[in-house]
Design a protein around this motif. Sequence first.
Motif, PDB file in Angstrom:
ATOM      1  N   PHE A 118       0.842  -1.187   0.000  1.00 28.25           N
ATOM      2  CA  PHE A 118       0.000   0.000   0.000  1.00 28.25           C
ATOM      3  C   PHE A 118       0.882   1.244   0.000  1.00 28.25           C
ATOM      4  O   PHE A 118       1.958   1.257   0.597  1.00 28.25           O
TER       5      PHE A 118
ATOM      6  N   TYR B 146      -2.903   0.280  -4.189  1.00 28.38           N
ATOM      7  CA  TYR B 146      -2.668  -1.044  -3.612  1.00 28.38           C
ATOM      8  C   TYR B 146      -2.182  -2.003  -4.702  1.00 28.38           C
ATOM      9  O   TYR B 146      -2.648  -1.945  -5.847  1.00 28.38           O
TER      10      TYR B 146
ATOM     11  N   LEU C 120       1.453  -5.609   4.139  1.00 33.32           N
ATOM     12  CA  LEU C 120       0.547  -6.445   4.939  1.00 33.32           C
ATOM     13  C   LEU C 120       0.675  -7.867   4.432  1.00 33.32           C
ATOM     14  O   LEU C 120       0.513  -8.117   3.249  1.00 33.32           O
TER      15      LEU C 120
ATOM     16  N   TRP D 128      -2.047 -10.667   9.975  1.00 34.82           N
ATOM     17  CA  TRP D 128      -3.249  -9.919   9.665  1.00 34.82           C
ATOM     18  C   TRP D 128      -3.412  -8.738  10.609  1.00 34.82           C
ATOM     19  O   TRP D 128      -3.320  -8.856  11.807  1.00 34.82           O
ATOM     20  N   GLY D 129      -3.676  -7.577  10.014  1.00 38.83           N
ATOM     21  CA  GLY D 129      -3.912  -6.370  10.786  1.00 38.83           C
ATOM     22  C   GLY D 129      -2.651  -5.610  11.119  1.00 38.83           C
ATOM     23  O   GLY D 129      -2.716  -4.447  11.476  1.00 38.83           O
ATOM     24  N   LYS D 130      -1.506  -6.234  11.010  1.00 42.26           N
ATOM     25  CA  LYS D 130      -0.280  -5.565  11.432  1.00 42.26           C
ATOM     26  C   LYS D 130       0.461  -5.031  10.213  1.00 42.26           C
ATOM     27  O   LYS D 130       1.435  -5.595   9.753  1.00 42.26           O
ATOM     28  N   PHE D 131      -0.043  -3.918   9.721  1.00 44.93           N
ATOM     29  CA  PHE D 131       0.631  -3.241   8.626  1.00 44.93           C
ATOM     30  C   PHE D 131       2.019  -2.802   9.096  1.00 44.93           C
ATOM     31  O   PHE D 131       2.168  -2.232  10.168  1.00 44.93           O
ATOM     32  N   GLN D 132       3.015  -3.025   8.254  1.00 50.59           N
ATOM     33  CA  GLN D 132       4.364  -2.530   8.526  1.00 50.59           C
ATOM     34  C   GLN D 132       4.593  -1.320   7.637  1.00 50.59           C
ATOM     35  O   GLN D 132       4.470  -1.419   6.416  1.00 50.59           O
ATOM     36  N   PHE D 133       4.933  -0.199   8.236  1.00 46.33           N
ATOM     37  CA  PHE D 133       5.133   1.029   7.478  1.00 46.33           C
ATOM     38  C   PHE D 133       6.618   1.335   7.329  1.00 46.33           C
ATOM     39  O   PHE D 133       7.405   1.119   8.257  1.00 46.33           O
TER      40      PHE D 133
END
Lengths: 114, 115
Positions: free
Chosen positions: B35, B50, B95, B100-105
């Motif tokens: 993303f 995306y 992601l 799941w749910g733990k986007f790494q930026f």
Amino acid sequence: DGGITQSPKYLFRKEGQNVTLSCEQNLNHDAMYWYRQDPGQGLRLIYYSQIVNDFQKGDIAEGYSVSREKKESFPLTVTSAQKNPTAFYLCASSIRLASTGELFFGEGSRLTVL
Amino acid sequence: AQKITQTQPGMFVQEKEAVTLDCTYDTSDPSYGLFWYKQPSSGEMIFLIYQGSYDQQNATEGRYSLNFQKARKSANLVISASQLGDSAMYFCALLTTDSWGKFQFGAGTQVVVTP
């Protein structure tokens, strides 16, 4: 309009005080998240919740607490145990946890500890 | 563990020019999503584009396109015909299905568009 509302936008607190940041969404999303952003850095996950009455620690949960009593609401409390709480806090939601859908973000809350 | 890297802390680009923002990632999960978000000075995060790991074509969304090179594990964002309103911080995020749910930026790239 559907979206995520965070309040307050700016918050000042004295050392040793707890403070609660509000996050409300009307997108009917199951999953909600709290991120912390420090200057010049990316976002780090504090807590996340996939359903009501359930939440999980993220990468930097120490000194923070959350609750998820309603689907629409996911407040974050920054406790006095958080050593360096001055930061920009972003709340987000997604349709559900197990999804490739994007995160929708609120406008953020900037916390300054005096 | 997965990791996401943006090596360009800041860039200047002239109005109407194109700019490429680099993003590399590292994951052993074959199923993942990439993303890009824009963060103006006001602070809100705006979703731009995306790319799924199994998508055959590079994602495009208006003036944004994603140069996805799976073998090189890169997902660079291309902004064409830059506008003054494109001045912002840009974040790449990863992601994976095993988190799941733990986007790494990534750390972000500051873009400044000049007249």
